[in-house]
Design a protein around this motif. Structure first.
Motif, PDB file in Angstrom:
ATOM      1  N   ARG A   1       6.023   8.813   3.642  1.00 11.39           N
ATOM      2  CA  ARG A   1       7.227   9.652   3.693  1.00 11.39           C
ATOM      3  C   ARG A   1       7.632   9.959   5.132  1.00 11.39           C
ATOM      4  N   SER A   2       6.641   9.985   6.015  1.00 10.17           N
ATOM      5  CA  SER A   2       6.962  10.326   7.400  1.00 10.17           C
ATOM      6  C   SER A   2       7.216   9.061   8.217  1.00 10.17           C
ATOM      7  N   GLN A   3       8.461   8.938   8.693  1.00 10.34           N
ATOM      8  CA  GLN A   3       8.856   7.758   9.457  1.00 10.34           C
ATOM      9  C   GLN A   3       8.013   7.614  10.725  1.00 10.34           C
ATOM     10  N   ASN A   4       7.703   8.760  11.333  1.00 11.98           N
ATOM     11  CA  ASN A   4       6.913   8.730  12.575  1.00 11.98           C
ATOM     12  C   ASN A   4       5.556   8.079  12.350  1.00 11.98           C
ATOM     13  N   ARG A   5       4.901   8.519  11.283  1.00 15.53           N
ATOM     14  CA  ARG A   5       3.571   7.986  10.978  1.00 15.53           C
ATOM     15  C   ARG A   5       3.660   6.483  10.685  1.00 15.53           C
ATOM     16  N   LEU A   6       4.716   6.099   9.961  1.00 14.79           N
ATOM     17  CA  LEU A   6       4.884   4.677   9.623  1.00 14.79           C
ATOM     18  C   LEU A   6       5.139   3.844  10.881  1.00 14.79           C
ATOM     19  N   GLU A   7       5.889   4.401  11.809  1.00 21.80           N
ATOM     20  CA  GLU A   7       6.166   3.656  13.062  1.00 21.80           C
ATOM     21  C   GLU A   7       4.871   3.366  13.808  1.00 21.80           C
ATOM     22  N   THR A   8       3.955   4.357  13.793  1.00 22.35           N
ATOM     23  CA  THR A   8       2.663   4.158  14.468  1.00 22.35           C
ATOM     24  C   THR A   8       1.901   3.021  13.804  1.00 22.35           C
ATOM     25  N   ILE A   9       1.950   2.998  12.467  1.00 19.43           N
ATOM     26  CA  ILE A   9       1.242   1.931  11.730  1.00 19.43           C
ATOM     27  C   ILE A   9       1.877   0.577  12.052  1.00 19.43           C
ATOM     28  N   LYS A  10       3.199   0.563  12.061  1.00 18.81           N
ATOM     29  CA  LYS A  10       3.920  -0.689  12.350  1.00 18.81           C
ATOM     30  C   LYS A  10       3.582  -1.195  13.755  1.00 18.81           C
ATOM     31  N   ASP A  11       3.558  -0.269  14.708  1.00 23.84           N
ATOM     32  CA  ASP A  11       3.278  -0.666  16.093  1.00 23.84           C
ATOM     33  C   ASP A  11       1.861  -1.205  16.247  1.00 23.84           C
ATOM     34  N   SER A  12       0.899  -0.571  15.573  1.00 28.38           N
ATOM     35  CA  SER A  12      -0.493  -0.992  15.804  1.00 28.38           C
ATOM     36  C   SER A  12      -0.881  -2.203  14.954  1.00 28.38           C
ATOM     37  N   LEU A  13      -0.312  -2.320  13.747  1.00 31.16           N
ATOM     38  CA  LEU A  13      -0.761  -3.405  12.848  1.00 31.16           C
ATOM     39  C   LEU A  13       0.269  -4.521  12.679  1.00 31.16           C
ATOM     40  N   GLU A  14       1.498  -4.234  13.055  1.00 26.73           N
ATOM     41  CA  GLU A  14       2.614  -5.184  12.899  1.00 26.73           C
ATOM     42  C   GLU A  14       2.930  -5.508  11.456  1.00 26.73           C
ATOM     43  N   VAL A  15       2.474  -4.654  10.513  1.00 33.67           N
ATOM     44  CA  VAL A  15       2.838  -4.847   9.104  1.00 33.67           C
ATOM     45  C   VAL A  15       4.225  -4.251   8.882  1.00 33.67           C
ATOM     46  N   ALA A  16       4.839  -4.624   7.743  1.00 34.13           N
ATOM     47  CA  ALA A  16       6.114  -4.006   7.397  1.00 34.13           C
ATOM     48  C   ALA A  16       5.847  -2.600   6.880  1.00 34.13           C
ATOM     49  N   VAL A  17       6.746  -1.695   7.164  1.00 32.57           N
ATOM     50  CA  VAL A  17       6.603  -0.326   6.666  1.00 32.57           C
ATOM     51  C   VAL A  17       7.925   0.108   6.033  1.00 32.57           C
TER      52      VAL A  17
ATOM     53  N   ILE B   1       0.870  -1.177   0.000  1.00 36.57           N
ATOM     54  CA  ILE B   1       0.000   0.000   0.000  1.00 36.57           C
ATOM     55  C   ILE B   1       0.902   1.219   0.000  1.00 36.57           C
ATOM     56  N   ILE B   2       0.872   1.965  -1.092  1.00 40.77           N
ATOM     57  CA  ILE B   2       1.731   3.153  -1.161  1.00 40.77           C
ATOM     58  C   ILE B   2       0.937   4.357  -0.683  1.00 40.77           C
ATOM     59  N   GLY B   3       1.329   4.874   0.481  1.00 41.51           N
ATOM     60  CA  GLY B   3       0.625   6.005   1.080  1.00 41.51           C
ATOM     61  C   GLY B   3      -0.204   5.554   2.271  1.00 41.51           C
ATOM     62  N   GLY B   4       0.424   5.537   3.441  1.00 45.11           N
ATOM     63  CA  GLY B   4      -0.275   5.083   4.648  1.00 45.11           C
ATOM     64  C   GLY B   4      -0.997   6.218   5.355  1.00 45.11           C
ATOM     65  N   GLY B   5      -1.773   6.982   4.597  1.00 42.99           N
ATOM     66  CA  GLY B   5      -2.558   8.079   5.189  1.00 42.99           C
ATOM     67  C   GLY B   5      -3.906   7.566   5.670  1.00 42.99           C
ATOM     68  N   ASN B   6      -4.896   8.426   5.620  1.00 41.21           N
ATOM     69  CA  ASN B   6      -6.225   8.055   6.136  1.00 41.21           C
ATOM     70  C   ASN B   6      -6.753   6.789   5.469  1.00 41.21           C
ATOM     71  N   LEU B   7      -6.721   6.763   4.145  1.00 40.86           N
ATOM     72  CA  LEU B   7      -7.293   5.602   3.455  1.00 40.86           C
ATOM     73  C   LEU B   7      -6.347   4.404   3.488  1.00 40.86           C
ATOM     74  N   GLY B   8      -5.072   4.649   3.187  1.00 44.55           N
ATOM     75  CA  GLY B   8      -4.107   3.542   3.146  1.00 44.55           C
ATOM     76  C   GLY B   8      -4.054   2.801   4.465  1.00 44.55           C
ATOM     77  N   LYS B   9      -4.059   3.539   5.547  1.00 40.91           N
ATOM     78  CA  LYS B   9      -4.020   2.898   6.873  1.00 40.91           C
ATOM     79  C   LYS B   9      -5.330   2.139   7.135  1.00 40.91           C
ATOM     80  N   SER B  10      -6.447   2.711   6.706  1.00 36.04           N
ATOM     81  CA  SER B  10      -7.738   2.024   6.899  1.00 36.04           C
ATOM     82  C   SER B  10      -7.748   0.683   6.162  1.00 36.04           C
ATOM     83  N   ILE B  11      -7.240   0.683   4.927  1.00 35.78           N
ATOM     84  CA  ILE B  11      -7.213  -0.565   4.140  1.00 35.78           C
ATOM     85  C   ILE B  11      -6.295  -1.584   4.825  1.00 35.78           C
ATOM     86  N   ALA B  12      -5.111  -1.122   5.232  1.00 35.37           N
ATOM     87  CA  ALA B  12      -4.164  -2.036   5.886  1.00 35.37           C
ATOM     88  C   ALA B  12      -4.780  -2.610   7.162  1.00 35.37           C
ATOM     89  N   THR B  13      -5.452  -1.763   7.931  1.00 34.54           N
ATOM     90  CA  THR B  13      -6.084  -2.217   9.178  1.00 34.54           C
ATOM     91  C   THR B  13      -7.116  -3.299   8.882  1.00 34.54           C
TER      92      THR B  13
END
Ligand SMILES: NC(=O)c1ccc[n+]([C@@H]2O[C@H](COP(=O)([O-])OP(=O)(O)OC[C@H]3O[C@@H](n4cnc5c(N)ncnc54)[C@H](OP(=O)(O)O)[C@@H]3O)[C@@H](O)[C@H]2O)c1
Length: 264
Positions: free
Chosen positions: A36-52, A6-18
């Motif tokens: 692009r933002s490492q911080n945002r990706l870390e949050t996604i990684k922590d909550s979903l355990e997907v690769a970022v 999923i390229i772009g882990g914003g509002n929609l990308g994160k929803s789809i991944a979740t």
């Protein structure tokens, strides 16, 4: 190589991944989310355990399906960045508003291409995803439908209806939520605490939608069942219509549709 990037882990990308992770049909290690933002990706990684990853080229390497979830104005730059790394067997699925399959085809080298219009309820497995398929991607349509069926319902549409699908299905989340907010405010004025009013508003909205969805009836049939002659429901309904409820909704939808046709 059935992984999904999923390229772009914003509002929609994160929803789809979740949603994909929650569905249990995909394991977290089959999904990669980029941004692009490492911080945002870390949050996604922590909550979903997907690769970022912040490296799109690296992130698409082992994935068959690449879901594009960046803003419309970011698309051209993104495709220029990944174009030379794309393999012919990789399938691009664009969720991006206002950019046609033909326009994307002109920016890549013969990849199979589809457009998908999900909504943020994907994170709760309750999206409706409208899917339009490019001429060379017909063989992928079933599989792409399977992916999006894990996060809700799907509808295959002609690409000419993609703007309408965006207004009804994607922006539609905001339109229904505004109605829920209004009901909540009414409930507070009638004496409920905000949390209580919202609970009643939300559960009643779920109930109303479920009646129509599961009974497969016209909304007016379900309305008849709660409308006593000379009662309070018909008095409220008629006042809402005198104030222009249906007209306001349709006009709002059409204004949104007019606007979307100018988004690039
Ligand atoms: N939101 C919805 O309900 C919805 C529904 C249907 C369709 N869409 C479509 O989905 C797309 C995304 O919408 P959104 O609301 O999710 O937007 P968003 O919240 O702004 O997310 C876009 C994401 O893309 C990332 N990004 C930008 N350039 C990138 C690049 N070169 N490589 C990797 N990641 C990059 C951004 O990362 P940074 O934050 O790190 O810059 C951001 O996280 C839009 O085209 C929209 O039309 C949205």
């Amino acid at each position: 190589m059935e992984n999904i990037t999923i390229i772009g882990g914003g509002n929609l990308g994160k929803s789809i991944a979740t949603g994909l992770v929650k569905s249990n049909l995909y394991s977290a290690n089959e999904i990669i989310v980029t941004g692009r933002s490492q911080n945002r990706l870390e949050t996604i990684k922590d909550s979903l355990e997907v690769a970022v990853s912040t490296d799109n080229v690296l992130a698409i390497e082992g994935s068959k399906y690449i879901i594009l979830c960046v803003q419309p104005k970011q698309l051209a730059g993104l495709l220029a960045e990944i174009k030379s790394a794309l393999k012919p067997e990789q399938v691009l699925i664009s969720t991006i508003t206002g950019t046609s399959i033909q326009e994307i085809e002109n920016m890549v080298d013969g990849n199979k291409l589809l457009r998908a219009m999900p909504n943020t309820a994907a994170s709760k497995l309750q999206s409706i995803t409208c899917i339009a398929c490019g001429e060379n991607a017909k063989s992928e349509l079933d599989q792409v439908q399977m992916i999006f069926r894990t996060i809700g319902k799907t509808l295959v549409i002609d690409e000419s209806l993609m703007q309408s699908a965006t207004v009804l299905g994607a922006s539609g989340i905001a339109f229904f939520l505004r109605y829920i907010r209004a009901v909540t405010q009414g409930g507070i004025q009638m004496g409920f605490h905000p949390g209580e009013a919202q609970l009643i508003a939300v559960q009643t909205a779920i109930g109303a939608a479920t009646l129509v969805a599961e009974n497969n009836t016209h909304p007016e049939r379900e309305i008849d069942k709660v409308t006593t002659p000379m009662g309070c429901t018909i008095a409220g309904l008629n006042e809402m219509e005198h104030q222009g409820l249906s007209s306001a909704v349709i006009k709002g939808l059409m204004m949104s549709y007019e606007k979307i046709n100018h988004i690039k």
